[in-house]
Design an enzyme around this catalytic site. Structure first.
Site, mmCIF file in Angstrom:
data_model
loop_
_atom_site.group_PDB
_atom_site.id
_atom_site.type_symbol
_atom_site.label_atom_id
_atom_site.label_comp_id
_atom_site.label_asym_id
_atom_site.label_seq_id
_atom_site.Cartn_x
_atom_site.Cartn_y
_atom_site.Cartn_z
ATOM 1 N N THR A 31 -0.015 4.477 -2.190
ATOM 2 C CA THR A 31 -1.443 4.183 -2.292
ATOM 3 C C THR A 31 -2.295 5.162 -1.502
ATOM 4 O O THR A 31 -3.391 5.530 -1.939
ATOM 5 C CB THR A 31 -1.711 2.742 -1.804
ATOM 6 O OG1 THR A 31 -1.041 1.822 -2.667
ATOM 7 C CG2 THR A 31 -3.198 2.424 -1.800
ATOM 8 N N THR A 52 3.333 1.139 0.300
ATOM 9 C CA THR A 52 3.641 -0.018 1.141
ATOM 10 C C THR A 52 4.645 -0.985 0.536
ATOM 11 O O THR A 52 5.303 -1.730 1.258
ATOM 12 C CB THR A 52 2.358 -0.801 1.486
ATOM 13 O OG1 THR A 52 1.768 -1.303 0.287
ATOM 14 C CG2 THR A 52 1.376 0.088 2.220
#
Length: 330
Positions: free
Chosen positions: A15, A94
């Site tokens: 991300t 993540t």
């Protein structure tokens, strides 16, 4: 613990570097220019020498596989041993950040440099993103000096690489070290076959939670798939259906066929202590090995590192039971 002089930023995707596409957010190349632009525009940012390398292909970490762990490991070892880098900052998505931190904790045993993994919940450049805060926080650690080994930095916390788990899917404080009981015997030495010098190969591993309704056929199907290591998520302190002889026999048969079966607790706060209940003792007697208070991520990464090194069942079980990098002993 010395200040870092020659940092490699290893960008794997995730991300933190994603950009919007017609299909949604996706990993994007060119993060070095964006990172330098941000740091140059913020003179209060850490001033540390760094270079950036992008791994190919860049990944949404939901697509992370064992082969990617090996590619990251190879890139880190090459950066240290051939290119003279004295620390690594690994940028990672993540979803599987804790899995990669755990795997690298075991794959890089003996490599005496600090390796810190970080990422973000929102892309760099998004309004109110946590990306630059996490990245600059990690850079500041290197500027001040950070201990050797693999660690995970997120939302101001520096966590042991083999103790971290992702607990939240939206909050910036997404990661924590679960309060799991840690006890056991620390390995007196790390043999060469377990260090970063040992080549690894992918291993057929599986994770299976115990649940009401688990059947022997489920275990047999995994064994028939060629699985070499099975991580069994037990109830509480390491219990499961102790009155299902067919299920217990399936575990014992898997063990006889060379499958290393490791037990962890399903509970966020807990550890496996087989002798507490008779139900746990029967699981142990069917061939299960206790992972104590290890997390799922740590136990899976350790299984991969041991079995991927080509260790036989008895040798892998021996080293699994010992603390190699702080995963079992506080």
């Amino acid at each position: 613990m010395c200040a870092v002089k020659n940092l490699l930023v290893l960008y794997t995707g995730g991300t933190i570097g994603m950009l919007e596409t017609p299909q949604g957010l996706a990993p994007a190349a060119g993060f070095e220019a964006r990172m330098r632009s941000y740091l140059d525009a913020h003179p209060d940012s850490p001033r540390i020498a760094w270079t950036l390398r992008e791994l190919s292909p860049l990944l949404d970490s939901a697509n992370m596989q064992q082969a990617n762990w090996l590619a990251m490991c190879d890139a880190i070892v090459e950066a240290v041993k051939q290119d003279g880098h004295d620390a690594i900052l690994l940028l990672h998505g993540t979803d599987t950040l804790a899995y990669s931190a755990a795997a690298l904790s075991f794959l890089l045993l003996g490599l005496d440099v600090p390796v810190v993994l970080t990422g973000s919940m929102l892309p760099a450049g998004a309004p109110d993103s946590d990306a630059w805060g996490n990245l600059c926080g990690a850079l500041k650690l290197f500027e001040q000096g950070v201990e050797n080994g693999v660690q995970l930095y997120f939302a101001g916390q520096l966590l042991h690489g083999a103790r971290a788990s992702k607990l939240r899917s939206e909050a910036f404080e997404a990661f924590a070290a679960l309060p799991r009981q840690r006890e056991g015997e620390k390995a007196g030495h790390i043999p060469a076959v377990l260090t970063y010098c040992q080549p690894r190969i992918p291993v057929n591993l599986a994770v299976l939670p115990i649940f009401p309704g688990l059947q022997a056929a489920h275990v047999k199907a995994l064994v028939d798939s060629g699985v070499k290591g099975l991580l069994l998520e037990c109830y509480g302190s390491g219990t499961g259906p102790s009155d299902d002889q067919a299920l217990l026999d399936a575990f014992a048969d898997a063990r006889q066929q060379g499958v290393l079966i490791v037990a962890i607790s399903q509970c966020p706060e807990g550890s496996v202590m087989f002798d507490t209940y008779a139900a746990g003792s029967r699981l142990r007697d069917s061939g299960l090995v206790s992972a104590g208070g290890m997390t799922r991520e740590a136990a899976l990464g350790k299984l991969f590192a041991l079995l991927g090194a080509g260790l036989d069942l008895a040798t892998a079980q021996h080293w699994f039971a010992l603390d190699l990098c702080g995963e079992r002993v506080a």
